[in-house]
Write a protein that holds these residues in place. Structure first.
Motif, short mmCIF file in Angstrom:
data_model
loop_
_atom_site.label_atom_id
_atom_site.label_comp_id
_atom_site.label_asym_id
_atom_site.label_seq_id
_atom_site.Cartn_x
_atom_site.Cartn_y
_atom_site.Cartn_z
N ILE A 1 0.58 -8.25 7.64
CA ILE A 1 -0.15 -7.01 7.41
C ILE A 1 -1.31 -7.31 6.46
O ILE A 1 -1.10 -7.58 5.28
N GLN A 2 -2.52 -7.29 6.98
CA GLN A 2 -3.68 -7.64 6.17
C GLN A 2 -3.97 -6.59 5.10
O GLN A 2 -4.37 -6.92 3.99
N SER A 3 -3.79 -5.33 5.44
CA SER A 3 -3.90 -4.23 4.48
C SER A 3 -3.29 -2.99 5.11
O SER A 3 -3.12 -2.93 6.34
N ALA A 4 -2.95 -2.03 4.27
CA ALA A 4 -2.35 -0.79 4.76
C ALA A 4 -2.84 0.36 3.89
O ALA A 4 -3.06 0.20 2.68
N TYR A 5 -2.98 1.54 4.52
CA TYR A 5 -3.63 2.66 3.83
C TYR A 5 -3.06 3.96 4.37
O TYR A 5 -2.80 4.09 5.57
N TRP A 6 -2.87 4.92 3.48
CA TRP A 6 -2.44 6.26 3.89
C TRP A 6 -3.66 7.02 4.42
O TRP A 6 -4.67 7.14 3.73
N VAL A 7 -3.55 7.53 5.65
CA VAL A 7 -4.66 8.26 6.29
C VAL A 7 -4.11 9.59 6.82
O VAL A 7 -4.12 9.87 8.02
N VAL A 8 -3.66 10.44 5.92
CA VAL A 8 -3.01 11.70 6.27
C VAL A 8 -4.06 12.78 6.47
O VAL A 8 -4.84 13.08 5.57
N ALA B 1 -1.58 3.62 8.02
CA ALA B 1 -2.15 2.68 8.98
C ALA B 1 -2.13 1.27 8.43
O ALA B 1 -2.36 1.05 7.24
N ALA B 2 -1.87 0.32 9.33
CA ALA B 2 -1.82 -1.09 8.95
C ALA B 2 -2.80 -1.89 9.80
O ALA B 2 -2.83 -1.75 11.03
N ASP C 1 12.43 5.27 9.21
CA ASP C 1 12.99 6.25 8.27
C ASP C 1 11.99 7.37 7.96
O ASP C 1 11.70 7.67 6.81
N GLY C 2 11.45 7.97 9.02
CA GLY C 2 10.54 9.09 8.84
C GLY C 2 9.08 8.73 8.74
O GLY C 2 8.21 9.61 8.73
N LEU C 3 8.74 7.45 8.63
CA LEU C 3 7.34 7.05 8.56
C LEU C 3 6.63 7.28 9.89
O LEU C 3 7.24 7.17 10.96
N GLU C 4 5.35 7.59 9.82
CA GLU C 4 4.48 7.62 10.99
C GLU C 4 3.48 6.49 10.79
O GLU C 4 2.61 6.55 9.92
N ILE C 5 3.62 5.43 11.60
CA ILE C 5 2.89 4.19 11.36
C ILE C 5 1.88 3.96 12.47
O ILE C 5 2.21 3.97 13.66
N GLY C 6 0.63 3.73 12.07
CA GLY C 6 -0.40 3.31 13.01
C GLY C 6 -0.78 1.87 12.76
O GLY C 6 -0.78 1.41 11.60
N ILE C 7 -1.08 1.13 13.81
CA ILE C 7 -1.51 -0.25 13.65
C ILE C 7 -2.80 -0.46 14.45
O ILE C 7 -3.03 0.18 15.48
N VAL C 8 -3.64 -1.37 13.95
CA VAL C 8 -4.93 -1.62 14.57
C VAL C 8 -5.27 -3.09 14.43
O VAL C 8 -4.96 -3.72 13.41
N GLY C 9 -5.90 -3.66 15.47
CA GLY C 9 -6.36 -5.05 15.42
C GLY C 9 -7.58 -5.22 16.30
O GLY C 9 -7.72 -4.54 17.33
N ARG C 10 -8.47 -6.14 15.91
CA ARG C 10 -9.73 -6.35 16.63
C ARG C 10 -9.53 -7.17 17.90
O ARG C 10 -8.72 -8.11 17.95
N ASP D 1 6.01 -1.57 -1.92
CA ASP D 1 7.25 -1.10 -1.31
C ASP D 1 7.00 -0.50 0.06
O ASP D 1 7.77 -0.74 1.01
N SER D 2 5.91 0.28 0.20
CA SER D 2 5.58 0.87 1.49
C SER D 2 5.23 -0.21 2.50
O SER D 2 5.63 -0.15 3.68
N ILE D 3 4.49 -1.22 2.07
CA ILE D 3 4.13 -2.31 2.98
C ILE D 3 5.38 -3.05 3.45
O ILE D 3 5.50 -3.43 4.62
N ALA D 4 6.33 -3.24 2.55
CA ALA D 4 7.58 -3.89 2.93
C ALA D 4 8.31 -3.07 3.98
O ALA D 4 8.88 -3.61 4.95
N ARG D 5 8.34 -1.74 3.80
CA ARG D 5 8.98 -0.87 4.78
C ARG D 5 8.25 -0.91 6.12
O ARG D 5 8.89 -0.95 7.19
N ILE D 6 6.93 -0.91 6.07
CA ILE D 6 6.14 -0.97 7.30
C ILE D 6 6.42 -2.28 8.03
O ILE D 6 6.66 -2.30 9.24
N ALA D 7 6.41 -3.39 7.31
CA ALA D 7 6.66 -4.70 7.91
C ALA D 7 8.03 -4.75 8.56
O ALA D 7 8.19 -5.25 9.69
N ALA D 8 9.05 -4.23 7.87
CA ALA D 8 10.39 -4.22 8.43
C ALA D 8 10.45 -3.39 9.70
O ALA D 8 11.09 -3.79 10.70
#
Length: 291
Positions: free
Chosen positions: A161-168, A175-176, A195-204, A145-152
């Protein structure tokens, strides 16, 4: 130990406090992430700190105080325009820079120990200042569900999104990992959908590039924004991806490119510790009157 918050030799009237604005994570002034630093803040109330942070409208404003822990060199409180944070990365480096520049004398020659709401944070003094990443307060894979929200929110198909992880670690980052740096640079986020998320993204980046990865950090909501260069996010990404072998033990992250910044975050995993560092430069010196 020198009073952690006084600027030697600077005259200021009653009610006026020494002040710096420090550019963090770029060797080129005005191309990193600014933090406002107020010295000698013991007389300030919570309301005054919050009001000044709201007024500066920077991602963070910090207030230097005498430490309460004998192991610390100084204490810091970190405010965004809307809340107080237990820890944040670029404010840690900017505060340490301002404290040292003001004549602060650390107990250990090679490092500074900062006290904050998250505990004690060591800042290593080498070619650049680097903080030891505090333990993650939440570290677990994001659910479907979180990945779906992140993707949207990123306007991407979930499969991107290859993977996503909470890094609080203070800020509540999730982070995605995306396919590559170009995909990261091409994202046009929908801040309202976060909707209140704090999203980080990273790619090589491809092998042989100037930097190893591109990072971006988004804070959602009606007043959502992209952070120029983010120490806490980069720390969390490193603590997530280095142990699994998806990133090397030492690398350089680029951040802020889309915003016209030239952020460079130096990350190293060394003897079980994650260090996050970058250049720090004072841009503004003066005083503030908050009474």
């Amino acid at each position: 130990m020198t009073d952690a918050s006084l600027v030697p030799g600077q005259q200021h009237t009653r009610g006026a406090l020494p002040f710096n604005q420090v550019d963090v994570f770029s060797t080129d002034r005005l191309y990193g992430n600014p933090v406002a630093v107020v010295h000698d803040s013991a007389s300030l109330t919570d309301h005054q700190m919050a009001a000044f942070a709201r007024w500066t409208n920077l991602s963070e404003t910090t207030f230097l105080l005498p430490p309460t822990d004998p192991a610390a060199d100084y204490r810091v409180r970190i405010f965004t325009p809307t809340e107080e944070l237990p820890f944040a990365g670029h404010p840690t480096l900017g505060s340490a820079h301002a404290w040292l520049e003001a004549g602060g004398s650390p107990q250990n020659e090679d490092s500074v120990v900062q006290e904050c709401a998250a505990g004690l944070v060591r800042v290593r003094r080498s070619e650049v200042l680097a903080f030891e990443a505090p333990p993650l307060r939440r570290h677990e894979p994001a659910d479907a569900d979180s990945i779906a929200r992140i993707a949207a929110a990123l306007r991407l198909p979930p499969a991107e999104i290859q993977s996503a992880y909470w890094v609080v670690n203070g800020p509540k980052w999730v982070a995605a990992l995306l396919k590559d740096a170009d995909t990261v640079l091409g994202v046009e986020p929908d801040f309202a959908a976060m909707d209140g998320l704090e999203i980080g993204i990273v790619g090589r980046y491809p092998a042989g590039s100037d930097c190893d990865v591109e990072v971006r950090g988004f804070v959602g909501g009606s007043q959502g924004f992209e952070d120029p260069v983010t120490g806490s996010l980069n720390a969390g990404i490193a603590q997530w991806l280095i142990p699994g072998g998806q990133l090397p033990s030492s690398y350089v992250a680029s951040q802020g490119t889309v915003l016209g910044c030239r952020g460079r975050v130096h990350v190293r995993f060394d003897e079980g510790r994650t260090w996050v560092g970058g250049a720090t430069n004072t841009v503004v010196r003066g005083s503030v009157e908050l009474d």
